[in-house]
Design a protein around this motif. Structure first.
Motif: not given
Lengths: 446, 276
Positions: A369-382, A397-401, A404-406
């Motif tokens: 739930l708290g993971e960000t880094a691997p999701l950035l790699m697969i484009g969930m940072v859109a 996902v929440l941590p990526v959001q 992004l906001w930070s």
């Protein structure tokens, strides 16, 4: 050793054994030293705990004090007449006609009519900028929902723009130095806020937008719903994949696999995988799932796959520990009764190991739930403004959001970042409490 | 190993031949030339032994003499140890237990086992006794199962003590009750042979006496092999006694014969307390 020291030493020992008061004195010195070191040890422990608590408290106060503002939003009650001529609509208009109408110019005209004293181009732009840029759309949706309001005058609760909102919540009406003021408003805008506030039209309400909207370029319209739904979908995929795979792996390795080089090799690798940085799993997902299998990017399904890879070692290791902790006498009893190996595992080992397995799973899920880094790699940072409706919709996902906001400079986004962190932490605490409750419940059965 | 033990080992090595009466007519279990290895280390050497029908045979000997290992061969519990290898002929009613065609589950249903430490399942008392019947499909309905549970508990003298709390966890019983429950669990599938591996070593004297009495009663219907550290217990419960030493079967005879008039000097040394 020379002879003289030898005799000295033997004399000292002789004296020691003849004189019990000397013995007691020596013991007293040793005791004092021991007590002191024990005290030091205890204090070191207390200090560490105090330091830990202080850090957590600092973190929480910082996040809460920064983020609490995001849970309220400023609204301004403004009377607007839905002028039939300006819009070219009537209460009988069809939806298509309403959607074709120019609500933007209607809205601007309505605002200009409210403040006829504002004339300059720049000032007019500043006036429009007082409210969220989505206002024409909101008005249009009102008419679409209820065309009968055409021609009537309605009090509209207008969403204040983030600059207005921030100024009103943090600086307006407070005796602050110019330097401490948080304001990006012009003097004219500040004057407008003042007059609106004095007329009682400005209200701060609980910010439902935060929970009902997805991401937006406009801070006052940005919410976490899309990210929360994305997180839930991703976690569901992760759970559905990782729990059965990990439990099956753990049972096979612990109960059925022969001990040979291959299983040793697998074991070492599982332990190593648990220590691999998560961003590597993201790259792996990019290479395998997107580039090789051609899966769509940015979707919860893919995120779930990658997070499954990441959480598998954690769950496998804790499940194996839980299986190992089942007393061998239980296995012997079942086997001695004529239960087969599989029956022994399913009837006796698994129920006893389940609390431990679930704990491991929830820890793995919290990690995911708290993971960000691997999701950035697969484009969930859109940047995604729609709430995902399935596991194959683009999502974040929440941590990526939070990530992004930070990055955004607006004060309102800084607030929202902290608010989103609070929501994420709430989720984590809930999940962990659920894990504790579940374990207690399962353990209490016998 | 001290000198006395070393010389004992020499005696075993030089003169190894089981004395007494190891063989019987029409036995329940026939063991011929059994050798057991843990990896490269041999634990049991050339054991020949017959176990009579509806008899209690006790196996005694110093710690590490292989009596438990031998017992566990009789229902193939040693299969669960990867490095353990059993050679020789072990026949249950003239069927080779180690034949590839034999289903080990079937074998263990015929040869039940009670362990040193009471090991009830962490389930209810009822479920413990019913478990064997469930996995082997012995009963057709709940009424039959209830009846089976009741009968088994009555035969173990546990019914009166637990009939009001059948659904309570078995782990809440006392040690002696737990061990009797384990015996009830074993006899609920009506095995032909019951193996008992030091069943009383974790129990107090009163619980031990109860279990011994139970063993005595059960011997009317079951063949029982019991491993024990207590020579008094062997003398009380068994008709035959086998003495093991360093993996070798030294002497087998009627219990009274072994304890009053041992043929082999090692047996004598053990029962008089000079080794052990």
């Amino acid at each position: 050793m020379t002879n003289s020291t030898n005799t000295e030493a033997s004399q000292a020992i002789t004296q020691l054994f003849e004189d019990r008061t000397l013995l007691a004195k020596k013991r007293a010195v040793a005791r004092k030293r021991r007590n002191r070191s024990e005290q030091r040890f205890r204090w070191a422990g207390r200090l560490s705990i105090a330091f830990g608590i202080a850090c957590v408290l600092f973190l929480f106060t910082d996040i809460i004090s920064k983020g609490i503002g995001a849970f309220t939003q400023t609204y301004v009650d403004v009377e607007i007449t839905f002028n039939q001529e300006t819009l070219g609509l009537s209460s009988q208009s069809t939806e298509q006609e309403i959607k074709a109408a120019s609500f933007s110019s209607f809205y601007k005209k309505a605002l200009r009519e409210k403040y006829p004293e504002i004339t300059g181009r720049k000032e007019k732009r500043e006036l429009y900028a007082m409210f969220t840029s989505d206002m024409p759309l909101i008005l249009r949706n009102m008419v679409v929902a209820d065309p009968s309001i055409m021609g009537s005058t309605q009090i509209i609760s207008m969403i204040a723009d983030d600059d207005f909102d921030t100024y009103y919540k943090h600086s307006y009406g407070r005796d602050l130095d110019e330097a401490d003021k948080i304001s990006r408003l012009s003097d004219m805008q500040e004057g407008l806020v003042d007059s609106l506030a004095k007329s009682g039209a400005v209200k701060t309400k609980f910010n439902t937008i935060l929970f009902t909207n997805s991401d937006s370029r406009e801070p006052e319209l940005a919410g976490i719903k899309g990210a929360v739904v994305g997180s839930i979908l991703t976690l569901l995929v992760t759970l559905a994949l990782s729990f059965p795979i990990a439990v099956a792996t753990a049972i096979y390795l612990e109960e059925f696999a022969p001990t040979n080089r291959i299983t040793d090799f697998i074991e070492v690798n599982i332990n190593n995988l648990a220590a691999v940085p998560s961003v590597i799993f993201g790259l792996l997902g990019l290479a395998i799932f997107i580039n090789f299998f051609g899966m769509p990017r940015s979707v919860p399904l893919l995120g779930g796959f990658v997070l499954t890879l990441m959480t598998l070692p954690t769950i496998i290791i804790s499940s194996r520990a839980a299986i190992k902790a089942v007393p061998p006498s239980i296995r012997e009893a079942a086997l001695g009764m004529g239960a087969s190996k599989v029956q022994t595992v399913i009837h006796h080992v698994l129920p006893l190991a389940m609390p431990g397995m679930l704990t491991g799973t929830i820890i793995g899920m919290s990690q995911a739930l708290g993971e960000t880094a691997p999701l950035l790699m697969i484009g969930m940072v859109a940047f995604i403004v729609d709430v995902p409706t399935g596991i194959t919709d683009s999502a974040t996902v929440l941590p990526v959001q939070i990530f992004l906001w930070s990055d955004s400079p607006e004060r309102a986004f800084v607030e929202k970042t902290s608010a989103a962190i609070m929501v994420l932490l709430t989720f984590l605490i809930c999940m962990n409490s659920f894990a504790v409750w579940l374990r207690k419940r399962l353990e209490r059965r016998w | 190993m001290n000198k006395a033990q070393q010389s004992m080992a020499e005696i075993v090595k030089e003169t190894y031949q089981t004395v007494g009466l190891p063989l019987l007519d029409d036995p329940k279990i026939r063991v011929r030339n059994a050798n057991v290895f843990y990896a490269d280390k041999q634990a049991i050497f050339d054991v020949n032994l017959d176990i009579g029908k509806n008899q209690v045979i006790s196996m005694i000997g110093p710690s590490g003499c292989g009596k438990s290992t031998f017992l566990r061969c009789l229902n193939r519990m040693n299969d669960t140890i990867d490095i353990c290898r059993v050679e020789g002929d072990l026949l249950l009613e003239d069927e080779d237990m180690y034949d590839k065609k034999i289903d080990v589950v079937e074998l263990r249903a015929r040869v039940g086992m009670v362990f040193q430490k009471p090991n009830p399942f962490p389930k209810s008392i009822y479920e413990n006794v019913a478990y064997g019947a469930r996995i082997h499909g012995l009963t057709d309905n709940k009424v039959q199962l209830d009846e089976l549970v009741e009968t088994s508990l009555i035969r173990c003298g546990l019914w009166k003590e637990v009939k009001d709390r059948l659904n309570e966890p078995a782990t809440g019983l006392s040690g002696g009750q737990q061990q009797r429950l384990c015996i009830a669990r074993a006899i609920a599938v009506n095995p032909e042979v019951i193996l008992m591996d030091e069943p009383c070593s974790a129990l107090d004297p009163i619980a031990t006496a109860t279990v011994e009495e139970l063993i005595h009663e059960l011997s009317e219907n079951f063949t029982i092999c019991i491993v024990t550290h207590s020579m008094q217990q062997a003398a009380r419960v068994s008709q035959r006694t086998a003495y093991f030493h360093l993996g070798k079967l030294i002497e087998v005879n009627d219990t009274s014969q072994v304890f009053t008039n041992p043929e082999h000097q090692l047996t004598e040394a053990y029962i008089t307390g000079r080794i052990g």
